[in-house]
Motif scaffolding. Structure first.
Motif, short mmCIF file in Angstrom:
data_model
loop_
_atom_site.label_atom_id
_atom_site.label_comp_id
_atom_site.label_asym_id
_atom_site.label_seq_id
_atom_site.Cartn_x
_atom_site.Cartn_y
_atom_site.Cartn_z
N LEU A 1 0.82 -1.22 0.00
CA LEU A 1 0.00 0.00 0.00
C LEU A 1 0.85 1.27 0.00
O LEU A 1 0.42 2.33 0.47
CB LEU A 1 -1.01 -0.02 1.16
CG LEU A 1 -1.90 -1.26 1.13
CD1 LEU A 1 -2.75 -1.37 2.36
CD2 LEU A 1 -2.79 -1.28 -0.11
N THR A 2 2.07 1.11 -0.53
CA THR A 2 2.91 2.28 -0.77
C THR A 2 2.75 2.63 -2.25
O THR A 2 2.17 1.86 -3.03
CB THR A 2 4.39 1.97 -0.49
OG1 THR A 2 4.77 0.85 -1.31
CG2 THR A 2 4.62 1.63 0.97
N VAL A 3 3.26 3.80 -2.63
CA VAL A 3 3.25 4.17 -4.05
C VAL A 3 4.55 3.61 -4.65
O VAL A 3 5.63 3.81 -4.08
CB VAL A 3 3.16 5.70 -4.21
CG1 VAL A 3 3.20 6.08 -5.69
CG2 VAL A 3 1.89 6.23 -3.55
N ALA A 4 4.42 2.90 -5.77
CA ALA A 4 5.56 2.18 -6.35
C ALA A 4 6.78 3.09 -6.52
O ALA A 4 6.68 4.19 -7.10
CB ALA A 4 5.15 1.58 -7.69
N GLY A 5 7.90 2.64 -6.00
CA GLY A 5 9.18 3.33 -6.18
C GLY A 5 9.25 4.73 -5.57
O GLY A 5 10.07 5.53 -5.98
N THR A 6 8.35 5.03 -4.62
CA THR A 6 8.28 6.39 -4.08
C THR A 6 8.32 6.34 -2.55
O THR A 6 7.40 5.80 -1.93
CB THR A 6 6.96 7.06 -4.53
OG1 THR A 6 6.78 6.81 -5.92
CG2 THR A 6 6.96 8.55 -4.27
N PRO A 7 9.34 6.92 -1.92
CA PRO A 7 9.36 6.89 -0.46
C PRO A 7 8.32 7.82 0.16
O PRO A 7 7.90 8.79 -0.48
CB PRO A 7 10.80 7.38 -0.13
CG PRO A 7 11.23 8.16 -1.32
CD PRO A 7 10.50 7.61 -2.51
N ASP A 8 7.87 7.52 1.36
CA ASP A 8 6.96 8.37 2.16
C ASP A 8 5.59 8.58 1.51
O ASP A 8 4.90 9.57 1.81
CB ASP A 8 7.58 9.76 2.43
CG ASP A 8 8.95 9.67 3.06
OD1 ASP A 8 9.15 8.75 3.87
OD2 ASP A 8 9.82 10.51 2.73
N ARG B 1 -10.44 -2.59 4.49
CA ARG B 1 -9.35 -3.48 4.95
C ARG B 1 -7.98 -2.91 4.59
O ARG B 1 -7.03 -3.04 5.35
CB ARG B 1 -9.54 -4.87 4.34
CG ARG B 1 -10.73 -5.60 4.95
CD ARG B 1 -11.00 -6.89 4.20
NE ARG B 1 -12.02 -7.68 4.86
CZ ARG B 1 -13.32 -7.52 4.70
NH1 ARG B 1 -13.77 -6.57 3.89
NH2 ARG B 1 -14.18 -8.30 5.34
N GLN B 2 -7.91 -2.29 3.42
CA GLN B 2 -6.63 -1.68 3.03
C GLN B 2 -6.25 -0.56 3.99
O GLN B 2 -5.09 -0.42 4.37
CB GLN B 2 -6.73 -1.12 1.60
CG GLN B 2 -6.73 -2.20 0.53
CD GLN B 2 -7.02 -1.64 -0.86
OE1 GLN B 2 -7.40 -0.48 -1.01
NE2 GLN B 2 -6.88 -2.47 -1.87
N ALA B 3 -7.26 0.21 4.41
CA ALA B 3 -6.99 1.34 5.31
C ALA B 3 -6.32 0.87 6.61
O ALA B 3 -5.39 1.51 7.10
CB ALA B 3 -8.29 2.07 5.63
N LYS B 4 -6.77 -0.27 7.11
CA LYS B 4 -6.22 -0.80 8.37
C LYS B 4 -4.74 -1.17 8.18
O LYS B 4 -3.88 -0.76 8.97
CB LYS B 4 -7.05 -2.04 8.73
CG LYS B 4 -6.73 -2.65 10.03
CD LYS B 4 -7.87 -3.62 10.40
CE LYS B 4 -7.46 -4.49 11.55
NZ LYS B 4 -6.85 -5.76 11.16
N VAL B 5 -4.45 -1.88 7.09
CA VAL B 5 -3.06 -2.30 6.82
C VAL B 5 -2.20 -1.06 6.52
O VAL B 5 -1.05 -0.95 6.96
CB VAL B 5 -3.03 -3.31 5.65
CG1 VAL B 5 -1.60 -3.69 5.30
CG2 VAL B 5 -3.84 -4.55 6.00
N LEU B 6 -2.80 -0.12 5.77
CA LEU B 6 -2.06 1.09 5.40
C LEU B 6 -1.64 1.86 6.66
O LEU B 6 -0.48 2.27 6.82
CB LEU B 6 -2.94 1.96 4.51
CG LEU B 6 -2.28 3.11 3.74
CD1 LEU B 6 -3.14 3.51 2.55
CD2 LEU B 6 -2.05 4.33 4.58
N ALA B 7 -2.59 2.02 7.59
CA ALA B 7 -2.27 2.76 8.83
C ALA B 7 -1.19 2.01 9.61
O ALA B 7 -0.23 2.63 10.10
CB ALA B 7 -3.53 2.91 9.68
N ASP B 8 -1.30 0.70 9.70
CA ASP B 8 -0.28 -0.07 10.42
C ASP B 8 1.07 0.06 9.73
O ASP B 8 2.11 0.13 10.39
CB ASP B 8 -0.70 -1.55 10.51
CG ASP B 8 -1.86 -1.75 11.48
OD1 ASP B 8 -2.15 -0.80 12.24
OD2 ASP B 8 -2.47 -2.83 11.49
N ASN B 9 1.06 0.11 8.40
CA ASN B 9 2.33 0.26 7.68
C ASN B 9 2.94 1.64 7.89
O ASN B 9 4.16 1.78 7.91
CB ASN B 9 2.14 -0.03 6.19
CG ASN B 9 2.28 -1.52 5.89
OD1 ASN B 9 2.73 -2.29 6.74
ND2 ASN B 9 1.90 -1.94 4.69
#
Ligand SMILES: Cc1cc2nc3c(=O)[nH]c(=O)nc-3n(C[C@H](O)[C@H](O)[C@H](O)COP(=O)(O)OP(=O)(O)OC[C@H]3O[C@@H](n4cnc5c(N)ncnc54)[C@H](O)[C@@H]3O)c2cc1C
Length: 438
Positions: free
Chosen positions: A294-301, A330-338
């Motif tokens: 759930l990050t943006v490909a090849g992009t930090p932060d 469900r993605q929101a939960k994993v995204l926040a944890d990440n």
């Protein structure tokens, strides 16, 4: 070091991400080491699966939205639009509802701007078409349908009457089928209060370019839904496209032509335009190029999820997660944890969820469901649809209000009043001013 997390969009992904961050970073938020800002044009999150019920008058419009400021007291909510994302210098351009745009800086961005209706350059569409994605559209449509009944009852002109009572929905996915089924059910219900409108006077047309309806519930239940809609007298045109609707003159690709006052466009969605006004990478479908983490490909932060992002479905290699609430929440939960892991320098985890199927409401006491392979139709499916969404709508406060609305409808029948006047609140006053100057 202080970190500023900026969330673009306060819908499913935005709200649920912030909610979890609020809980998991309580200490850091309290100590000022972390700040969270959410930007959205609205001050509320819309629970879109309840829009058809709001349009049908079973739910109050205020109860299908969740107030961001009340639910997220630890976050700063800014109302307006992000018009540009310049991730290379960690800046967004924020356009408030009034006044000059301004730049906001951040350390971590969450792109959660969802989707908008995907339209085609069809003549007349922008003049008479209406979407079905916002509470404003759902309520305007409800008022429109009821207003057309009032109009048809009061006219002597058969052409005006026929045009008023013809309703077209283009697109037979979730939004289109549920909107049509709920509105048709409401119109049928309301008909008893009109002396001159018979059952066969109302014409509902569902236009779909593919050969099936409601693909979300699978082929078997989709076929059943199609039969159901046709049994109800709804004119379902498969493998048919809308060619033109200039001035309400509808022309379909099968050669049919007729007049209609109301046309609802629900033929798909595309990522919110802000993704194009960013320096983040996009995929071939114009969504943010996401990763399973759930990050943006090849992009930090930078993180992204929901309808605005192409997130690889690790349970179905080569495919992407469908744009639906089931994934968004469900993605929101994993995204926040990440994000928490990212701030703590820990390894991020992948989002993994196998689509479990869907439930859909088709009007009062009617529904269709295919969940974990269990196929239900009619009343049991409708009951499941309601209990499932009740369990999902955010906050206890909203859940109680929804149950109260449903209970009132059970005992007193739904409201069938058109409050279209609310869309033009100054007209009466203007007319009064005009008489003063006569
Ligand atoms: C009528 C209808 C019925 C549905 N029924 C179901 C269902 O039964 N089951 C299911 O799984 N899914 C359903 N869906 C789909 C589901 O609602 C979406 O997939 C889900 O809302 C996606 O979540 P999101 O956070 O990506 O986007 P959204 O929830 O749409 O949130 C995006 C937010 O971003 C904001 N935004 C957009 N652009 C900007 C910008 N430039 N700056 C700031 N903010 C911005 C918007 O105002 C919005 O609040 C339905 C959708 C509709 C329309």
């Amino acid at each position: 070091m202080k970190k500023h997390i900026l969330i673009v969009g306060g819908g499913y992904v935005g709200l649920y991400t912030a909610l979890r961050l609020q809980r998991r970073l309580r200490r850091e938020l309290h100590g000022g080491e972390v700040r969270i800002t959410i930007i959205d044009p609205q001050s509320y999150m819309t629970y879109q699966p309840f829009l058809p019920e709001a349009a049908a008058g079973n739910l109050s419009p205020r109860h299908v939205v969740a107030p961001l400021r009340r639910i997220l007291p630890k976050a700063r909510i800014l109302n307006g639009t992000v018009t540009k994302v310049s991730h290379s210098d960690r800046t967004v351009t924020f356009q408030p509802a009034e006044g000059e745009p301004r730049q906001l800086t951040y350390d971590v961005i969450v792109m959660a701007a969802g989707s908008i209706s995907r339209t085609l350059p069809i003549p007349g569409l922008t003049d008479i078409g209406i979407g079905f994605k916002t509470v404003g559209e759902a309520i305007a449509l409800r008022n429109r349908v009821l207003h057309q009944l009032d109009l048809a009852e009061s006219t002597d002109d058969p052409d005006v009457r026929r045009r008023a009572l013809t309703f077209v929905v283009v697109g037979a996915g979730f939004a289109g089928v549920e909107a049509l089924a709920e509105l048709e059910d409401m119109a049928k219900d309301s008909r008893r209060y009109y002396r001159n409108i018979g059952p066969s006077d109302l014409r509902w047309v569902l236009v779909e370019a593919t050969n099936r309806v409601l693909p979300e519930v699978g082929p078997e239940m989709g076929k059943w839904t199609l039969e159901q809609l046709r049994e109800r007298g709804i004119d379902v045109r498969l493998e048919t496209r809308l060619e033109s609707c200039v001035g309400g003159h509808v022309m379909l690709s099968d050669g049919t032509e007729f007049e209609a006052e109301t046309l609802v466009w629900t033929a798909g969605v595309k990522a919110s335009p802000v993704v194009r006004d960013s320096d983040l990478p996009l995929d071939e479908r114009g969504r943010i190029k996401g990763t399973a983490r759930l990050t943006v490909a090849g992009t930090p932060d930078a993180f992204a999820a929901g309808d605005a992002a192409g997130v690889p479905d690790v349970t179905n290699p080569g495919q992407f997660c469908a744009p639906n609430a089931q994934h968004a929440v469900r993605q929101a939960k994993v995204l926040a944890d990440n994000i928490v892991r990212h701030l703590r320098g820990e390894e991020l985890v992948e989002y993994r969820h196998k689509y479990v199927g869907s439930v859909a409401g088709l009007g009062l006491h009617q529904g269709v469901a295919n969940v974990y392979g269990v196929k239900l139709r009619g009343f049991p499916a409708w009951f499941m649809h309601r209990t499932y969404h009740l369990s999902r709508v955010p906050t206890l406060n909203r859940k109680v209000r929804v149950v109260v609305d449903w209970t009132l409808t059970l005992f007193f029948k739904r409201e069938t009043i058109s409050l279209g006047e609310m869309e033009h609140p100054r007209e009466g006053f203007r007319a009064a001013v005009a008489t003063t100057h006569r």
